[in-house]
Design a protein around this motif. Structure first.
Motif, PDB file in Angstrom:
ATOM      1  N   ALA A   1      -5.891  -4.472  -6.103  1.00  0.00           N
ATOM      2  CA  ALA A   1      -5.684  -3.307  -5.235  1.00  0.00           C
ATOM      3  C   ALA A   1      -5.416  -3.745  -3.800  1.00  0.00           C
ATOM      4  O   ALA A   1      -4.649  -3.114  -3.072  1.00  0.00           O
ATOM      5  N   ARG A   2      -6.046  -4.848  -3.404  1.00  0.00           N
ATOM      6  CA  ARG A   2      -5.871  -5.345  -2.041  1.00  0.00           C
ATOM      7  C   ARG A   2      -4.424  -5.757  -1.780  1.00  0.00           C
ATOM      8  O   ARG A   2      -3.929  -5.603  -0.667  1.00  0.00           O
ATOM      9  N   ILE A   3      -3.740  -6.316  -2.779  1.00  0.00           N
ATOM     10  CA  ILE A   3      -2.421  -6.887  -2.503  1.00  0.00           C
ATOM     11  C   ILE A   3      -1.255  -6.039  -3.000  1.00  0.00           C
ATOM     12  O   ILE A   3      -0.121  -6.292  -2.624  1.00  0.00           O
ATOM     13  N   VAL A   4      -1.534  -5.027  -3.822  1.00  0.00           N
ATOM     14  CA  VAL A   4      -0.419  -4.379  -4.487  1.00  0.00           C
ATOM     15  C   VAL A   4       0.506  -3.684  -3.493  1.00  0.00           C
ATOM     16  O   VAL A   4       1.716  -3.589  -3.717  1.00  0.00           O
ATOM     17  N   GLY A   5      -0.041  -3.240  -2.359  1.00  0.00           N
ATOM     18  CA  GLY A   5       0.816  -2.569  -1.384  1.00  0.00           C
ATOM     19  C   GLY A   5       1.081  -3.389  -0.138  1.00  0.00           C
ATOM     20  O   GLY A   5       1.629  -2.893   0.837  1.00  0.00           O
ATOM     21  N   GLU A   6       0.683  -4.650  -0.175  1.00  0.00           N
ATOM     22  CA  GLU A   6       0.815  -5.510   1.008  1.00  0.00           C
ATOM     23  C   GLU A   6       2.298  -5.751   1.312  1.00  0.00           C
ATOM     24  O   GLU A   6       3.051  -6.170   0.436  1.00  0.00           O
ATOM     25  N   THR A   7       2.690  -5.457   2.530  1.00  0.00           N
ATOM     26  CA  THR A   7       4.117  -5.444   2.842  1.00  0.00           C
ATOM     27  C   THR A   7       4.574  -6.611   3.712  1.00  0.00           C
ATOM     28  O   THR A   7       5.531  -7.317   3.391  1.00  0.00           O
ATOM     29  N   ALA A   8       3.858  -6.815   4.832  1.00  0.00           N
ATOM     30  CA  ALA A   8       4.349  -7.756   5.830  1.00  0.00           C
ATOM     31  C   ALA A   8       4.670  -9.142   5.263  1.00  0.00           C
ATOM     32  O   ALA A   8       5.749  -9.686   5.546  1.00  0.00           O
ATOM     33  N   PRO A   9       3.794  -9.742   4.429  1.00  0.00           N
ATOM     34  CA  PRO A   9       4.131 -11.083   3.935  1.00  0.00           C
ATOM     35  C   PRO A   9       5.374 -11.075   3.059  1.00  0.00           C
ATOM     36  O   PRO A   9       6.130 -12.042   3.055  1.00  0.00           O
ATOM     37  N   LEU A  10       5.589  -9.958   2.337  1.00  0.00           N
ATOM     38  CA  LEU A  10       6.768  -9.910   1.471  1.00  0.00           C
ATOM     39  C   LEU A  10       8.044  -9.774   2.289  1.00  0.00           C
ATOM     40  O   LEU A  10       9.086 -10.315   1.930  1.00  0.00           O
ATOM     41  N   VAL A  11       7.958  -9.026   3.393  1.00  0.00           N
ATOM     42  CA  VAL A  11       9.133  -8.873   4.241  1.00  0.00           C
ATOM     43  C   VAL A  11       9.620 -10.243   4.714  1.00  0.00           C
ATOM     44  O   VAL A  11      10.812 -10.486   4.848  1.00  0.00           O
ATOM     45  N   LEU A  12       8.668 -11.158   4.934  1.00  0.00           N
ATOM     46  CA  LEU A  12       9.062 -12.478   5.422  1.00  0.00           C
ATOM     47  C   LEU A  12       9.464 -13.435   4.311  1.00  0.00           C
ATOM     48  O   LEU A  12      10.206 -14.382   4.554  1.00  0.00           O
ATOM     49  N   THR A  13       8.939 -13.246   3.098  1.00  0.00           N
ATOM     50  CA  THR A  13       9.117 -14.297   2.096  1.00  0.00           C
ATOM     51  C   THR A  13       9.949 -13.895   0.888  1.00  0.00           C
ATOM     52  O   THR A  13      10.173 -14.714   0.008  1.00  0.00           O
TER      53      THR A  13
END
Ligand SMILES: Nc1ncnc2c1ncn2[C@@H]1O[C@H](COP(=O)(O)OP(=O)(O)O)[C@@H](O)[C@H]1O
Ligand SMILES: [Mg+2]
Lengths: 356, 326, 266
Positions: free
Chosen positions: A280-292
């Protein structure tokens, strides 16, 4: 609504004061309802007479002072000196709590109501091939992003869970010497800004020649998931009574067997909770994906090769377009994420409850 | 058997649990590999970011932290994050100042006022909301809450505009201000601070609290004299935890705060601001190698800042809740 | 009971504590304990709370070292061999020296039968005849008749007294040479206590038993010899008196023993 609290919390059901109680109940009800009624009446009468009344202003400089005064008076009349203070505390507490709850429910409601407009079978089943920011919502969907998120999160989970459990076991079962240091580091890692995690993977992989892919995104999520998994599973293991471990060890069991056959089964639902909360902590995490990772409108089933869409980047991309329809697609994506988070969360609760 | 007076004590041996069987050695080995991985990971993060950031630190010097210019087309290129650094602090502080009373109220309501059922529902809701991803809050803050908050900002300007500097504003557009970013961030961290505070409240000795109320001290006096002093350390720790989260918040702020390279000290409703994290996301896509190095440098500054905050918070929480350490 | 003091049996082991000192961190809690536990004898350890009885009994099968900061000096000789010698495996020691705890601790995720066989599963030992082992162990712990029809029920469905006897059966299934019992009856009702005492008397034929108890009558009923532990004014605890149970209770040498066994303090 406010002053009834005064009554229920401190009233003592002694009979000799029954008469007075009646009067008190009456006054308390009046004090809790009157300011609100007056404010509503004032608002509608004033508006009808042509005045422009701002609800926010009315709330702050009209209703709240009136409510405080009413509670203050009733509190003083029936409870003496401390009654005044208590009444103020209760009014303020309920006012602020209501404010928070309204804000938080507004988030939930916005996602549900706006997301529902975008949500339809095609939104789940189709990808965004040929879709631009202004294409009607009839066409295209987030299916490719949902698949991407599921795959990337699965990879992160497969990598993180053994590490997280290993750390938790190190902290609780093996009496490792570096317990203090490890705990401090996990604490530090849980404060790692997500964007920094993205920068890290970018610098250690992408700058060294790896192509951004689903997998690089998965790796960028790992430092964010690890602290949650290890912390929650440490707590779960710690809830297993020391007596059980000792019982196993006193039978001549090696430590790993005591863990595998006694401690682990006893902590299983807590450990499941750890995994679910980590996801649940990572499923909506955006910022790191925008970069990688890189955007993709098409379905890519290979997380190790080529651009792969994921829900957070899908939403981010469409919101950035700033067209009405693209923002609606964003809401749809948010609803899907919230459903995922909600399911994980309920799952974690159920797993935890079963144990008790 | 021996008389008390005998003083000869043989040398003490420190006993430790040591794995003896091969399988146990493997088990202990694997867990310590996992544990050591966390050390390696933190070192790698610091090391690689520093390695990539080094050129920027070298070319920009100390004005990287204090200057107000970011220009990748100038020769030589100028990368200075003064306004962003201050903006991060300002937004996080605003968020915390707004969130703290709200969170304490809510925690007090849940633990000491609400009926059991309501308390259970509210607790679940708060925990669930702590798990809302920041992109969702960002979209909500931008599309739903933004207009409302802009209206509040205009009210602040209309009614309190006579206060010099703080409520300065020009023009009709009240969007993109630190005030709005602070509100949005506070929505993100209220659940965090609430759960820490609530947990501390729930671990307080109920008998002491109830006795104090029963003795006629009253709710307010009990709150002031019994509850707050006992819980204050934990609350401060929770607030710092929220502050750390607010400092690192990226996406939600990205959507609601204007990015302007000019230090806005405290004009909270003026649409000028930016934070380190949101700047990284907005500049990263088009950055060339040297600008990327500067962004890495910004990231490491942000990380160190949150590390300091989190160290302080865990120190304070540990002091406030000694029963949690073992 | 004095006449049985020197009987021998093959299975049981001879245990001896020589000059045992124990620390928790910097704090010393036991000072120079010297006790002999001959095979097939039941030894009771008595003394007021906090004098170090549990700590001492935990040094006898190396459970003490599981506590962070544990310190130790002295020797524990099991059939003449020091169990704290370098190269001795704590797991081997515990295979020979079983332990029953104050609070019943059956494994909650296992059935009654699985609990009895837990030691085998945990240590990877094989036994060709599991059913027989379950039955004999439960019989020796005098609980067979109560559970024989519900062997697959969860262990936690038993009453507290039954759970404790199940834990004894669990230890017995490993066929230990020495059985340590730390206040095994303190959480039990009188009926269960009686059954456990009977079990102890029967077991003494096959193993050496050390039992910590707060119950003077119990000590006199089940033990052949008794050690009286005492820790005064926060000093480390130690053994004040050690001898046959009859002697310790009826002709104590030390006045403090006399006071304690006659209920004057503690
Ligand atoms: N895990 C521990 N850590 C530190 N001190 C302990 C621990 N266990 C026991 N002690 C101390 O050692 C002393 C002896 O305790 P214990 O052996 O449990 O006494 P008894 O079993 O005779 O009641 C006590 O003073 C107790 O406070
Ligand atoms: Mg004890």
């Amino acid at each position: 609504m406010t002053a009834t609290q005064v009554q229920t919390s401190t009233m003592k059901p002694t009979n000799p004061w029954a008469k007075r109680n009646k009067a008190r109940t009456r006054d308390v009800v009046i004090a809790s309802l009157l300011p609100g009624i007056l404010a509503v009446v004032f608002f509608f009468v004033g508006t009808a007479l042509g005045a422009t009344i701002d609800p926010a202003v009315l709330l702050i400089i009209g209703f709240l002072p009136a409510q405080l005064l009413a509670a203050f008076l009733v509190g003083r009349k029936y409870y003496g000196r401390h009654g005044r203070e208590d009444a103020l505390l209760i009014v303020v507490t309920i006012f602020l709590s209501t404010f928070v709850m309204v804000l938080l429910l507004s988030v939930l409601w916005s996602v549900i109501s706006a997301g529902a407009l975008a949500l339809r079978p095609s939104f789940i089943l189709q990808n965004s091939h040929y879709i631009s920011g202004t294409t009607s919502l009839e066409y295209g969907g987030a299916g490719h992003a949902i698949l991407g998120t599921v795959m990337a999160v699965a990879i992160t989970t497969i990598l993180t869970v053994p590490l997280g459990f290993g750390i938790a076991v190190y902290l609780t079962e093996t009496g490792g010497k570096a317990r203090g240091v490890i705990r401090t580091l996990i604490q530090a890692m849980s404060g790692l800004p997500s964007v920094v995690s993205g920068l890290f993977i970018y610098s250690i992989l992408v700058l060294q020649g790896w192509q951004p892919s689903g997998f690089t995104g998965s790796l960028a999520l790992l430092p964010l998931m690890l602290p949650t998994v290890s912390r929650v599973s440490e707590e779960a293991l710690r809830l297993v009574p020391v007596d059980l471990r000792n019982g196993a060890l006193a039978l001549g069991s090696p430590t790993w067997q005591a863990f595998a056959k006694v401690v682990f089964p006893a902590a299983r639902s807590g450990l499941l909770t750890a995994v679910l909360l980590g996801v649940a902590r990572i499923v909506g995490e955006t910022a790191p994906l925008v970069l990688t990772t890189t955007y993709n409108n098409d379905t890519n089933l290979n997380p190790f090769n080529g651009p792969m869409a994921m829900l957070p980047t899908f939403i981010f991309g469409y919101i950035r377009n700033m067209y009405d329809t693209s923002i609606q697609r964003g809401w749809g994506g948010c609803l899907v994420i919230m459903i995922l988070v909600g399911v994980l969360f309920v799952g974690a609760r159920v797993a935890n409850r079963k144990k008790k | 058997m021996s008389p008390q007076g005998e003083t000869k004590i043989p040398a003490k041996r420190q006993l430790v649990t040591k794995p003896s069987r091969t399988a146990d050695k493997v088990f202990f080995g694997l867990t310590s590999v996992a544990a050591n991985f966390s050390i390696v990971l933190i070192l790698l993060i610091l090391g690689f970011l520093l390695y990539q950031a080094w050129p920027a630190f070298q070319s920009q010097g100390f004005s990287f932290f204090s200057g107000e210019t970011w220009d990748s087309s100038a020769t030589p290129q100028i990368f200075q994050i003064g306004p962003m650094l201050w903006g991060s602090v300002l937004v996080a502080l605003l968020g915390m100042v707004i969130a703290l009373p709200l969170a304490i109220s809510l925690a007090y309501f849940i633990e000491f006022m609400a009926a059991k059922k309501i308390a259970a529902v509210a607790t679940t809701l708060v925990d669930l909301l702590a798990a809302i991803p920041s992109i969702v809050i960002g979209l909500w803050g931008f599309a739903v809450f933004g207009p409302v908050a802009q209206h509040w900002a205009s009210l602040l300007h209309d009614y309190l505009g006579w206060i010099p500097y703080v409520f300065y504003h020009e023009g009709a557009n009240y969007g993109g201000s630190p005030f709005i970013a602070g509100l949005v961030v506070s929505v993100m961290i209220v659940p965090i601070i609430t759960s820490v505070t609530r947990e501390i409240f729930s671990q307080m000795d109920r008998d002491v609290v109830n006795a104090s109320i029963a003795l006629g001290a009253g709710r307010a006096a009990t709150f002031r004299k019994v509850i707050l002093p006992t819980a204050s350390g934990g609350i401060v720790g929770g607030a710092l935890l929220g502050l750390g989260r607010a400092l690192g918040e990226t996406i939600a702020i990205f959507f609601v705060l204007n990015l302007v390279f000019h230090i806005n000290f405290f004009q909270v409703i003026n649409g000028e601001g930016g934070t380190v994290a949101s700047m990284i996301v907005s500049k990263f896509g088009e950055a060339d190698a040297s600008e990327r190095s500067a962004l890495m440098a910004s990231g490491i500054v942000l990380f160190v800042l949150t590390l300091l905050i989190s160290a302080l918070s865990s120190y304070i929480v540990k002091k406030a809740q000694p029963w949690r350490t073992n | 009971m004095v006449e049985t003091l020197l009987t021998e049996s093959n299975a049981a082991s001879h245990l001896e504590a020589r000059g045992v000192h124990v620390w928790f961190g910097q704090r010393q809690v036991l000072q120079d304990v010297n006790l002999v536990f001959p095979s097939n004898q039941v030894t009771a350890l008595i003394g007021p709370s906090g004098c170090g009885k549990s700590t001492f009994i935990r040094t006898l099968n190396r459970m003490h070292e599981l506590i962070p900061g544990a310190g130790f000096a002295g020797q524990i000789l099991l059939d003449g061999k020091d169990i704290y010698e370098d190269g001795t495996d704590a797991v081997d020691v515990r295979l020979r020296v079983g332990m029953v705890f104050q609070k019943p601790n059956p494994f909650p995720t296992m059935s009654i039968r699985e609990n009895v066989l837990a030691g085998l599963r945990l240590t990877g030992k094989k036994n060709p005849n599991m059913d027989e082992l379950v039955e004999t162990s439960l019989r020796r712990a005098s609980i067979w008749n109560e559970v024989k029809d519900r062997l697959n029920d969860p262990a936690l469905s038993l009453s507290g007294g039954q759970q404790q006897r199940l834990c004894i059966a669990r230890s017995l299934a490993m066929d230990p040479a020495v059985l340590l019992m730390d206040e095994p009856c303190s959480a039990l009702d009188p009926g269960s206590t009686r059954r456990v005492e009977e079990t102890i008397e029967e077991l003494a034929d096959q193993m050496t038993i050390v039992i910590v108890t707060h119950n003077m009558q119990q000590a006199q009923r089940v033990s052949h010899q008794t050690a009286f532990f005492l820790s005064e004014d926060g000093n480390p605890g130690g053994v004040v008196e050690f001898g046959t149970t009859e002697q310790v209770f009826n002709q104590p040498v030390d006045p403090r023993t006399n006071d304690y066994v006659n209920g004057h303090f503690g």
